[in-house]
Design an enzyme around this catalytic site. Sequence first.
Site, PDB file in Angstrom:
ATOM      1  N   ASN A   7     -23.121   7.754 -30.744  1.00  0.00           N
ATOM      2  CA  ASN A   7     -23.325   7.415 -29.331  1.00  0.00           C
ATOM      3  C   ASN A   7     -23.601   8.711 -28.583  1.00  0.00           C
ATOM      4  O   ASN A   7     -22.677   9.466 -28.288  1.00  0.00           O
ATOM      5  CB  ASN A   7     -22.066   6.725 -28.786  1.00  0.00           C
ATOM      6  CG  ASN A   7     -22.150   6.446 -27.294  1.00  0.00           C
ATOM      7  OD1 ASN A   7     -23.229   6.525 -26.699  1.00  0.00           O
ATOM      8  ND2 ASN A   7     -21.024   6.115 -26.683  1.00  0.00           N
ATOM      9  N   LYS A   9     -24.589   9.088 -25.576  1.00  0.00           N
ATOM     10  CA  LYS A   9     -24.345   9.008 -24.121  1.00  0.00           C
ATOM     11  C   LYS A   9     -25.547   9.627 -23.389  1.00  0.00           C
ATOM     12  O   LYS A   9     -26.667   9.515 -23.881  1.00  0.00           O
ATOM     13  CB  LYS A   9     -23.017   9.678 -23.766  1.00  0.00           C
ATOM     14  CG  LYS A   9     -21.878   9.154 -24.654  1.00  0.00           C
ATOM     15  CD  LYS A   9     -20.519   9.604 -24.227  1.00  0.00           C
ATOM     16  CE  LYS A   9     -19.485   9.046 -25.195  1.00  0.00           C
ATOM     17  NZ  LYS A   9     -18.127   9.334 -24.813  1.00  0.00           N
ATOM     18  N   HIS A  88     -18.614  -0.312 -23.223  1.00  0.00           N
ATOM     19  CA  HIS A  88     -18.004   1.013 -23.431  1.00  0.00           C
ATOM     20  C   HIS A  88     -17.092   1.318 -22.237  1.00  0.00           C
ATOM     21  O   HIS A  88     -17.397   0.939 -21.102  1.00  0.00           O
ATOM     22  CB  HIS A  88     -19.103   2.069 -23.559  1.00  0.00           C
ATOM     23  CG  HIS A  88     -18.567   3.394 -24.009  1.00  0.00           C
ATOM     24  ND1 HIS A  88     -17.944   4.251 -23.145  1.00  0.00           N
ATOM     25  CD2 HIS A  88     -18.509   3.973 -25.229  1.00  0.00           C
ATOM     26  CE1 HIS A  88     -17.539   5.319 -23.826  1.00  0.00           C
ATOM     27  NE2 HIS A  88     -17.880   5.173 -25.089  1.00  0.00           N
ATOM     28  N   GLU A  90     -16.724   3.846 -20.532  1.00  0.00           N
ATOM     29  CA  GLU A  90     -17.390   4.545 -19.418  1.00  0.00           C
ATOM     30  C   GLU A  90     -18.155   3.557 -18.542  1.00  0.00           C
ATOM     31  O   GLU A  90     -18.262   3.748 -17.330  1.00  0.00           O
ATOM     32  CB  GLU A  90     -18.307   5.647 -19.982  1.00  0.00           C
ATOM     33  CG  GLU A  90     -17.481   6.815 -20.517  1.00  0.00           C
ATOM     34  CD  GLU A  90     -18.106   7.585 -21.654  1.00  0.00           C
ATOM     35  OE1 GLU A  90     -19.310   7.452 -21.901  1.00  0.00           O
ATOM     36  OE2 GLU A  90     -17.347   8.328 -22.315  1.00  0.00           O
ATOM     37  N   GLU A 158     -11.593   1.787 -29.034  1.00  0.00           N
ATOM     38  CA  GLU A 158     -11.624   3.164 -28.545  1.00  0.00           C
ATOM     39  C   GLU A 158     -10.543   3.334 -27.478  1.00  0.00           C
ATOM     40  O   GLU A 158     -10.754   2.947 -26.317  1.00  0.00           O
ATOM     41  CB  GLU A 158     -12.979   3.484 -27.914  1.00  0.00           C
ATOM     42  CG  GLU A 158     -14.138   3.364 -28.866  1.00  0.00           C
ATOM     43  CD  GLU A 158     -15.335   4.161 -28.366  1.00  0.00           C
ATOM     44  OE1 GLU A 158     -15.741   5.092 -29.063  1.00  0.00           O
ATOM     45  OE2 GLU A 158     -15.843   3.873 -27.268  1.00  0.00           O
ATOM     46  N   GLY A 164     -13.308  11.888 -26.060  1.00  0.00           N
ATOM     47  CA  GLY A 164     -13.672  13.223 -25.596  1.00  0.00           C
ATOM     48  C   GLY A 164     -12.500  14.148 -25.330  1.00  0.00           C
ATOM     49  O   GLY A 164     -12.666  15.225 -24.766  1.00  0.00           O
ATOM     50  N   SER A 196     -12.699  10.755 -30.295  1.00  0.00           N
ATOM     51  CA  SER A 196     -12.489  12.074 -30.912  1.00  0.00           C
ATOM     52  C   SER A 196     -12.583  12.057 -32.444  1.00  0.00           C
ATOM     53  O   SER A 196     -11.852  12.772 -33.117  1.00  0.00           O
ATOM     54  CB  SER A 196     -11.157  12.670 -30.459  1.00  0.00           C
ATOM     55  OG  SER A 196     -11.208  12.945 -29.067  1.00  0.00           O
TER      56      SER A 196
HETATM   57  P1  PGA Z   1     -15.967  10.932 -28.496  1.00  0.00           P
HETATM   58  O1  PGA Z   1     -16.590   9.634 -27.815  1.00  0.00           O
HETATM   59  O2  PGA Z   1     -16.252  10.835 -29.986  1.00  0.00           O
HETATM   60  O3  PGA Z   1     -16.678  12.087 -27.842  1.00  0.00           O
HETATM   61  O4  PGA Z   1     -14.505  10.922 -28.218  1.00  0.00           O
HETATM   62  C1  PGA Z   1     -16.520   8.382 -28.426  1.00  0.00           C
HETATM   63  C2  PGA Z   1     -17.168   7.336 -27.559  1.00  0.00           C
HETATM   64  O5  PGA Z   1     -17.005   7.384 -26.333  1.00  0.00           O
HETATM   65  O6  PGA Z   1     -17.856   6.425 -28.057  1.00  0.00           O
END
Ligand code: PGA
Length: 239
Positions: A7, A9, A88, A90, A158, A164, A196
């Site tokens: 992903n 983003k 997601h 976000e 998640e 992150g 992460s």
């Molecule tokens: P990350 O993000 O691996 O940077 O923690 C995962 C995600 O948001 O899909």
Amino acid sequence: MTLIVANWKMNGSAALAQEWVRHVAVRIRPGVEAVWCPPAVYLHEVPEIQTVKRGGQDCHSAASGAYTGDISAAMLKESGCAYVIVGHSERREHYHETDANICAKAERAIAAGLIPIICVGEKWDAWQAGDAKQVVAAQLAGSIPKNLHAHQYVIAYEPVWAIGSGKTPTHEDIHAMHTHITMCTEKEVKVLYGGSVKAVNAGEILKLQGVAGALVGGASLIAEEFCAILDSAAVSGQI
Ligand code: PGA
């Protein structure tokens, strides 16, 4: 098949897209499916290749219409996508998407011939309060369309606090939540872990029972790091 999803983003560039796909394409191992979810404008930067599947990062719940800035599921399909991420954290946070929105997006994705990767996960407060399972159960109940077969969708668990942040739940906690999700849904549905995931922890996480793959954000932008995660997936799948 272990499913490893990149992903990106709102990151990357046309040059990175070309270089990344070239690098990853030759590193796919048997038993592992890699899915690349770049910003949609980069889908056309790289010719389609069989080994690296493609996905969108989101789609609209409507088939078409006056929704400036949005992309439909059918457009993603036409651009060579097999998957689309929906719900997601976000999107839930910054765009106030509700379970009902996400359910409608998943339905539209399936109607367009895509497999939605439906994301769920609790925030830090809920985690600390011991309410994570309840929160996730409610998200699953609201976000998954009714009467689906397990092969029509994928779940990504998640924990919002792990995204992150460099933090992850313990292996026991990941296993317990994946078991919980499997009980809430259908036995055969794939449940990915995200938050992460990196080359250093992917092997141990992917070995856990009930973890069918990973949704990778930050670490997926570095082609070699992503390839190392694919390697871990191939090894853990053999155990
Ligand atoms: P990350 O993000 O691996 O940077 O923690 C995962 C995600 O948001 O899909």
